[in-house]
Structure formats: structure tokens, C-alpha cells
Design a protein around this motif. Structure first.
Motif, PDB file in Angstrom:
ATOM      1  N   VAL A  91     -32.121   5.394 -20.135  1.00 39.73           N
ATOM      2  CA  VAL A  91     -31.657   5.156 -21.502  1.00 39.73           C
ATOM      3  C   VAL A  91     -30.160   5.418 -21.625  1.00 39.73           C
ATOM      4  CG1 VAL A  91     -31.893   5.874 -23.903  1.00 39.73           C
ATOM      5  CG2 VAL A  91     -33.908   5.707 -22.470  1.00 39.73           C
ATOM      6  N   GLN A 109     -33.322  -0.586 -24.451  1.00 37.05           N
ATOM      7  CA  GLN A 109     -33.692   0.806 -24.212  1.00 37.05           C
ATOM      8  C   GLN A 109     -35.160   0.925 -23.810  1.00 37.05           C
ATOM      9  OE1 GLN A 109     -32.523   2.440 -28.037  1.00 37.05           O
ATOM     10  NE2 GLN A 109     -30.740   3.475 -27.130  1.00 37.05           N
ATOM     11  N   LEU A 113     -36.964   2.070 -20.178  1.00 38.27           N
ATOM     12  CA  LEU A 113     -37.974   3.121 -20.078  1.00 38.27           C
ATOM     13  C   LEU A 113     -39.262   2.599 -19.456  1.00 38.27           C
ATOM     14  CD1 LEU A 113     -37.482   4.871 -23.536  1.00 38.27           C
ATOM     15  CD2 LEU A 113     -37.000   5.864 -21.293  1.00 38.27           C
ATOM     16  N   ILE A 149     -33.753  11.837 -25.064  1.00 39.36           N
ATOM     17  CA  ILE A 149     -34.246  10.460 -24.974  1.00 39.36           C
ATOM     18  C   ILE A 149     -34.794  10.010 -26.325  1.00 39.36           C
ATOM     19  CG2 ILE A 149     -35.991   8.966 -23.925  1.00 39.36           C
ATOM     20  CD1 ILE A 149     -35.786  10.796 -21.425  1.00 39.36           C
ATOM     21  N   LEU A 153     -33.474   6.885 -28.987  1.00 45.68           N
ATOM     22  CA  LEU A 153     -34.338   5.854 -29.575  1.00 45.68           C
ATOM     23  C   LEU A 153     -34.348   5.958 -31.095  1.00 45.68           C
ATOM     24  CD1 LEU A 153     -37.510   5.771 -27.280  1.00 45.68           C
ATOM     25  CD2 LEU A 153     -35.666   4.095 -27.399  1.00 45.68           C
TER      26      LEU A 153
END
Length: 420
Positions: A91, A109, A113, A149, A153
Motif C-alpha cells: 500500500v 490500493q 493488497l 494500512i 485505506l
């Protein structure tokens, strides 16, 4: 060359054999050890794997392994940290300014992942269930990486959904991470291309969910309060589940369970012959409750959509009101005795199949395998988002989690038939 070496060389040449090449240690030996260990820890748990087993799988001796890692804990910590670092790195490489299209940023993103998780699918269970065996400092370090992380997001979600609060954005980002991570909880096969698209579509559906208003309910408890249970067997089972959930099966002794329940060790054995049988009883209890929820939803509904709405509501309520039991149900199956494990895995599979069949009847665009992937993702989200909510069982919390489940299962732009 010394005379004896010349004689040996001539002898080998006459016999048609070459002088053996000196054995060299592979340059990537440490990485080999780490990979084998991570897969073993993920499949059988930290306590279920020995250093000698790992060394044997790599093809070296135990002392040779200790040249790379001083003990099993160091190897375990390395495995968990490597996974968290890989996800954070995936990310982190995609930082973009706020002038970029947030939908495009989020897609990139999530795709990063997904790809990283697919690459580490066989070791992904380490973070979810086994991290509790880390020391508090190491656990805090890993948690900080995962929070970072989630924060990245959530920031992108906030740009895409300015109508949401920060808490709502974190909830949606948690759900997306849970969907991606759900593929580490099972071994169903699916092509990489199709799996990437399936998970990305599910995450897009999550971001689009029109979350129900968060209405606080004063006095709502994380677990329902009731009358004191007098049955000693039930008390033991209840206390064992709480301890297994909090610290892990291997970190809890029969004596501790008995002491928590107010019963001495010999008294515990009158009800359960072993700690393993206590765990099996907990699994049976959870499996029975899930089966009842599925059966009730099917018998009370006249269409697949109505059954899915009912079933998701039942399941969310069950998970919130019995969160420790449901967590143990998913986390500890590898510690069951073999004769129990096979039967209970089959029960879990049958429950998944009931959900998947309903999805298949509503979504002709999906194969049965794809339906099962989405069911695993939706069930995963209940526990992960419930944890964020501390399983505070308010009507709005349960409805929000149910909305997330239905978005994953039905996809964007679809909805189950409203009841009543």
C-alpha cells in the motif's frame, strides 16, 4: 597436488566417477527456513510446530537452523512481521496526492493488497489468529503496521465518501481488509485472475454501502446479561471458551479453567476427560447454533433473497451475542483431536454450502466456487468488524454489519428483498 590426492583422482577417473563438488550452503537458506516455518505455523499453529520439523522440511539439522534463528519464537516473530511488512509495503508504494481520482487510488490500493495476500495465502493465517502468541511489544509493533494500512485505506474512502464520518470510513476499510484476508482461512482453488476480480468487486461493493445511521443505545452490553448458570458443565464450557478466545488454546490449562469456574481440577475431569474434549464441546455448541440459524432462515423464508436476509440477520446476532464462542469456532479447529476435526470440518463445509447455494440462486454470474469464496469473506467480515465495534450489540451495529455482509454476497447494485 599431494601424492595421495593424485592417486585418488586417478582412481576415480579409472572408475568413471567424478570428484564430488563441495557442498555449498544456499544463499537464500534463511529465506527458505522462514517460508517453510511460516506455512507450518499458519497451518498448525505456533505450538503445533517444532524446530526439528521445520529443519527437516528444509533438509537441514536443528543446529544448522539455529545459525539463522536463535529459537522458535524468533522464527515465529520473523514470519508474522514479514507478512505485515509486505502488506504495508504494497500500500505504501501507492501514495498519491489528493488531486488523484479516489476511486482509481482505492482500486490500486486494494489490488496491491489482494496480490500480496494471494502471494502469501498459505501464511496469512499467522496475523489473524496466531499473533496473540507474540510478546506485547512485538504484538504492538505488528498492530501499528496494520493500523497504518487501515488508515491509508480509510483516508481514500473518506475522499470517495465525504458523507461518512471517520469512524465509518475505518469500518469500511476494516471490512475491505477482512474480505482480502478471508482467502487465508480456506484452501478453495480459483484462478488468480478471477480471484483478484472477485475480491476487488466485493471491496467496491463495500465502499458503496449506504450505512444505516449509527444510533447509540445507552446501556447496551457487548454480551447479554442473564441469570447465573448453575450447571457445572455449562459453567466450565463457558469459562473455557472465554479463556481460549483471550489467550489461545495452548496457553490455557485445565487447572485455570477449573479455578475460573470455581471447580478443582479433579472436578473438571468428571465433566470433560481432557482439555481437547472441552474444545470439541465448544465447537459442537457453535456448530449447532450456526446450523439452527441456517435451518430457521430456510424454513421461515419463501425466496432465496428472503432467506439470505434472514440468515445474515441471525448470523450477525449470534456472532455479537456469542463473540468468544464464534471466534474460537474459527480460530482453534487445528487444535481439535483428529477424530473430532474431520467431522467438524465437514459440518463447517455444509454450512458454507447452504449459504453458497442461496448466493448461486441469486447470482447466475458466479460459479459455485466463487459463491463459496464470497461466503467465507462475508463471515470473516462479521468477526473483524464486530471486533472494531467491541461486539456492542446495538440494533444499528448489527444492521451495519449485516449490510456489509449483503453487499459482499450480493455485489454492487443488488439487494436482498426487504422483509415486512
Amino acid at each position: 597436488m599431494p601424492e595421495h590426492a593424485q592417486i585418488e583422482a586417478r582412481t576415480r577417473a579409472q572408475a568413471g566417477t567424478a570428484t564430488p563438488a563441495p557442498r555449498r550452503r544456499p544463499k537464500n537458506r534463511k529465506a527458505q527456513i522462514a517460508t517453510v516455518a511460516a506455512e507450518a505455523f499458519s497451518e498448525r499453529g505456533y505450538h503445533g510446530v517444532s524446530i526439528d520439523e521445520i529443519a527437516s522440511a528444509v533438509g537441514i539439522s536443528g543446529p544448522a537452523l539455529y545459525r539463522h534463528f536463535p529459537n522458535k519464537y524468533a522464527l515465529f516473530r520473523h514470519a508474522v512481521a514479514t507478512l505485515a511488512e509486505a502488506l504495508e509495503g504494497a500500500v505504501g508504494e501507492l501514495d498519491a496526492g489528493d488531486e488523484s481520482d479516489p476511486a482509481d487510488v482505492l482500486d490500486r490500493q486494494v489490488t496491491a493488497l489482494i496480490r500480496t495476500t494471494i502471494d502469501n495465502r498459505r501464511t496469512g493465517g499467522l496475523y489473524r489468529w496466531e499473533r496473540r502468541y507474540l510478546t506485547s511489544d512485538d504484538r504492538g509493533e505488528i498492530r501499528s503496521r496494520m493500523v497504518a494500512i487501515n488508515g491509508r485505506l480509510a483516508h481514500t474512502v473518506s475522499r470517495l465518501r465525504p458523507d461518512l464520518t471517520h469512524t465509518d470510513c475505518v469500518l469500511l476499510s476494516t471490512a475491505m481488509l477482512s474480505v482480502v484476508g478471508s482467502i487465508t482461512t480456506h484452501r478453495a482453488p480459483l484462478s488468480t485472475r478471477r480471484l483478484q476480480q472477485l475480491l476487488l468487486d466485493a471491496c467496491r461493493a463495500i465502499v458503496a454501502v449506504p450505512l444505516a445511521p449509527d444510533v447509540p443505545e445507552p446501556g447496551a452490553a457487548s454480551t447479554p446479561q442473564g441469570l447465573t448458570v448453575a450447571n457445572k458443565r455449562e459453567v466450565l464450557l463457558h469459562e473455557a471458551v472465554l479463556l481460549f478466545d483471550a489467550r489461545g488454546y495452548h496457553e490455557v490449562s485445565i487447572e485455570e479453567i477449573g479455578a475460573t469456574a470455581g471447580i478443582n481440577a479433579s472436578g473438571v475431569y468428571r465433566h470433560f476427560p481432557s482439555k481437547a474434549e472441552l474444545l470439541a464441546a465448544a465447537f459442537r455448541r457453535a456448530a449447532d447454533r450456526v446450523a439452527v440459524a441456517v435451518g430457521s432462515a430456510l424454513t421461515e423464508s419463501s425466496t432465496p433473497a428472503e432467506a439470505l436476509e434472514t440468515l445474515s440477520e441471525f448470523y450477525v446476532r449470534l456472532s455479537f451475542e456469542h463473540s468468544a464462542l464464534m471466534s474460537v469456532y474459527f480460530a482453534e479447529i487445528g487444535n481439535l483431536p483428529a477424530h473430532h476435526r474431520s467431522d467438524l470440518r465437514n459440518i463447517q463445509r455444509l454450512n458454507i454450502e447452504d449459504w453458497a447455494r442461496l448466493i448461486g440462486e441469486l447470482r447466475s454470474d458466479l460459479s459455485p466456487v466463487e459463491c463459496r469464496f464470497l461466503v467465507h469473506a462475508a463471515l470473516n467480515v462479521v468477526l473483524d468488524t464486530g471486533t472494531v465495534m467491541r461486539f456492542r450489540s446495538t440494533a444499528s451495529n448489527r444492521r451495519r454489519v449485516q449490510q456489509l455482509m449483503l453487499a459482499i454476497l450480493l455485489g454492487g447494485g443488488r439487494s436482498a428483498e426487504p422483509r415486512g
